[in-house]
Design an enzyme around this catalytic site. Structure first.
Site, PDB file in Angstrom:
ATOM      1  N   HIS A 160     -75.315 -21.280 108.285  1.00 13.50           N
ATOM      2  CA  HIS A 160     -75.473 -20.111 109.165  1.00 13.50           C
ATOM      3  C   HIS A 160     -74.225 -19.224 109.174  1.00 13.50           C
ATOM      4  O   HIS A 160     -74.272 -18.114 109.701  1.00 13.50           O
ATOM      5  CB  HIS A 160     -75.777 -20.540 110.602  1.00 13.50           C
ATOM      6  CG  HIS A 160     -77.099 -21.214 110.771  1.00 13.50           C
ATOM      7  ND1 HIS A 160     -78.290 -20.630 110.397  1.00 13.50           N
ATOM      8  CD2 HIS A 160     -77.422 -22.443 111.258  1.00 13.50           C
ATOM      9  CE1 HIS A 160     -79.291 -21.456 110.661  1.00 13.50           C
ATOM     10  NE2 HIS A 160     -78.796 -22.582 111.168  1.00 13.50           N
ATOM     11  N   ASP A 196     -83.048 -26.943 104.382  1.00 20.23           N
ATOM     12  CA  ASP A 196     -82.931 -27.156 105.828  1.00 20.23           C
ATOM     13  C   ASP A 196     -84.089 -26.437 106.537  1.00 20.23           C
ATOM     14  O   ASP A 196     -84.591 -25.425 106.060  1.00 20.23           O
ATOM     15  CB  ASP A 196     -81.585 -26.587 106.306  1.00 20.23           C
ATOM     16  CG  ASP A 196     -81.286 -26.893 107.755  1.00 20.23           C
ATOM     17  OD1 ASP A 196     -80.492 -27.818 108.005  1.00 20.23           O
ATOM     18  OD2 ASP A 196     -81.839 -26.203 108.649  1.00 20.23           O
ATOM     19  N   ASP A 285     -83.812 -31.600 109.002  1.00 19.89           N
ATOM     20  CA  ASP A 285     -84.456 -31.266 110.274  1.00 19.89           C
ATOM     21  C   ASP A 285     -85.898 -30.777 110.074  1.00 19.89           C
ATOM     22  O   ASP A 285     -86.546 -30.356 111.031  1.00 19.89           O
ATOM     23  CB  ASP A 285     -83.629 -30.259 111.094  1.00 19.89           C
ATOM     24  CG  ASP A 285     -82.932 -29.210 110.266  1.00 19.89           C
ATOM     25  OD1 ASP A 285     -83.263 -29.079 109.077  1.00 19.89           O
ATOM     26  OD2 ASP A 285     -82.056 -28.508 110.821  1.00 19.89           O
TER      27      ASP A 285
HETATM   28  C1  6XA Z   1     -79.558 -23.288 117.917  1.00 15.57           C
HETATM   29  C2  6XA Z   1     -80.227 -23.982 116.810  1.00 15.57           C
HETATM   30  C3  6XA Z   1     -79.245 -24.231 115.745  1.00 15.57           C
HETATM   31  C4  6XA Z   1     -79.860 -24.787 114.522  1.00 15.57           C
HETATM   32  C5  6XA Z   1     -78.828 -25.384 113.647  1.00 15.57           C
HETATM   33  C6  6XA Z   1     -79.357 -25.901 112.365  1.00 15.57           C
HETATM   34  N1  6XA Z   1     -80.239 -23.439 119.134  1.00 15.57           N
HETATM   35  N2  6XA Z   1     -79.290 -25.139 111.322  1.00 15.57           N
HETATM   36  O1  6XA Z   1     -79.824 -27.001 112.226  1.00 15.57           O
HETATM   37  O2  6XA Z   1     -79.681 -25.521 110.128  1.00 15.57           O
HETATM   38 ZN    ZN Z   2     -81.232 -26.696 110.496  1.00 21.35          ZN
END
Ligand code: 6XA
Ligand code: ZN
Length: 343
Positions: A160, A196, A285
């Protein structure tokens, strides 16, 4: 397969995050990496190496200098302002405000260098960020040195993080750093496959106008899923990068049958691109029991993902990203790696 791991990630601990109006313990916690580390030994994946020390030069190839400088200064500034606990952004220079003028106070700087409240600092965060970066570069060095593949057990994750901002648990974009490092060391083309659950908005932003990095992203549809403001199918690149960014947004409830078809398409595009190296932003995830995600992949599917990627026959660097079902994260993440190796 060799892995690279550092205990230094453990300093990035005890953070809190903002979820649906409540402050809760951060889902992105040290045990995630510790379980994966233990699973590597349990299945005999291969040796686990400590990272080598690296200067920040490779980070500065994809990130702005003032942003990297801020990451190192953030928590000391927070403490100097008389605060303790988690340093969390809470004010952002959105439309109608001055996003071009770097502010001075730590409260404002946290917002200036982020897009959400999800990248937070405690005392050990900057050292953990650097260790994660060094893990990625050291693992990249193994692949450059002739290993068929390597696993960078990065924590905190990176996809991110953009050229000048953090967010979503990410600070330095480890996969983007490694991709640029391969190019700087002589690779002509690199492909990044981001599996992801969340769109890798930072990776997309960094390479959006480039044709020497193909970015392929499978993720929850941003119309309804974090990071919301990037990751649609019509984002195909800009300038000479047109055609070199491919998004596969999918709805909540997506099963492996549908997700796997998107993976096959992405792999076909990666093969056609003929990169010198493949980087996999490895988030698990997508798992059906992940507490913050909505896809329906099962544990038995992760080795199939690894096997599909292996069929490309490319030098491959796996870089750890997300996955929050802590009890199963290790079996699923290492399952991709053993599937890749055909174990
Ligand atoms: C924020 C969610 C962050 C996701 C992070 C993540 N509420 N990114 O797993 O791949
Ligand atoms: Zn993620």
């Amino acid at each position: 397969m060799k892995s690279v791991y550092s205990e230094r990630h453990k300093g990035h601990a005890g953070n809190v995050e903002l979820v649906a109006g409540a402050i809760v313990p951060a889902f992105e916690m040290p045990s995630r990496a510790e379980f994966i580390r233990a699973r590597i030994d349990a299945v005999g994946l291969g040796p686990v190496l400590a990272p080598q020390t690296h200067s920040l030069d490779a980070a500065l190839r994809v990130h702005k200098p003032d942003f990297i400088d801020f990451l190192g200064r953030a928590y000391p500034m927070w403490k100097a302002a008389g605060r303790e606990g988690t340093a969390m952004p809470f004010t952002w220079p959105t439309r109608g405000l001055r996003g071009d003028k770097p502010p001075e106070s730590i409260e404002a700087l946290l917002g200036y260098y982020s897009f959400d409240a999800g990248a937070t600092f405690v005392e050990g965060t900057w050292d953990a960020i650097k260790s994660s970066y060094e893990v990625a570069l050291t693992a990249a060095g193994l692949v450059k040195g002739g290993e068929k593949s390597a696993f960078a057990l990065c924590r905190p994750p990176g996809h991110h993080a953009g050229s000048g901002f953090m967010g979503g648990y990410c600070f330095i974009n480890n996969a983007a750093v490694a991709a640029q490092w391969f190019l700087d060391k002589g690779a002509r083309k690199v492909a990044i496959l981001d599996v992801d659950y969340h769109h890798g908005n930072g990776t997309q932003e960094i390479f959006y106008e480039r044709d020497d990095v193909l970015v392929l992203n499978l993720h929850g549809d941003p119309a309804n899923e974090y990071p919301f403001f990037l990751g649609h199918a019509d984002e195909t690149g800009a300038g000479k990068g047109v055609g070199f960014n491919v998004n596969y947004p999918m709805p909540a409830g997506t099963t492996f049958e549908v997700w796997g078809a998107a993976l096959d398409d992405a792999c076909a595009k990666a093969a056609a691109y003929k990169p010198d190296v493949l980087l996999v932003s490895l988030g698990v995830d997508t798992f059906e029991k992940d507490p913050i995600s909505a896809f329906k992949l099962k544990t038995e599917h992760y080795p199939l993902i690894g096997a599909r990627i292996a069929k490309l026959g490319l030098p491959t660097l796996f870089v750890m990203e997300g996955g929050y079902a802590v009890a199963e994260i290790a079996v699923n993440a290492v399952g991709v790696l053993t599937g890749f190796e055909g174990v």
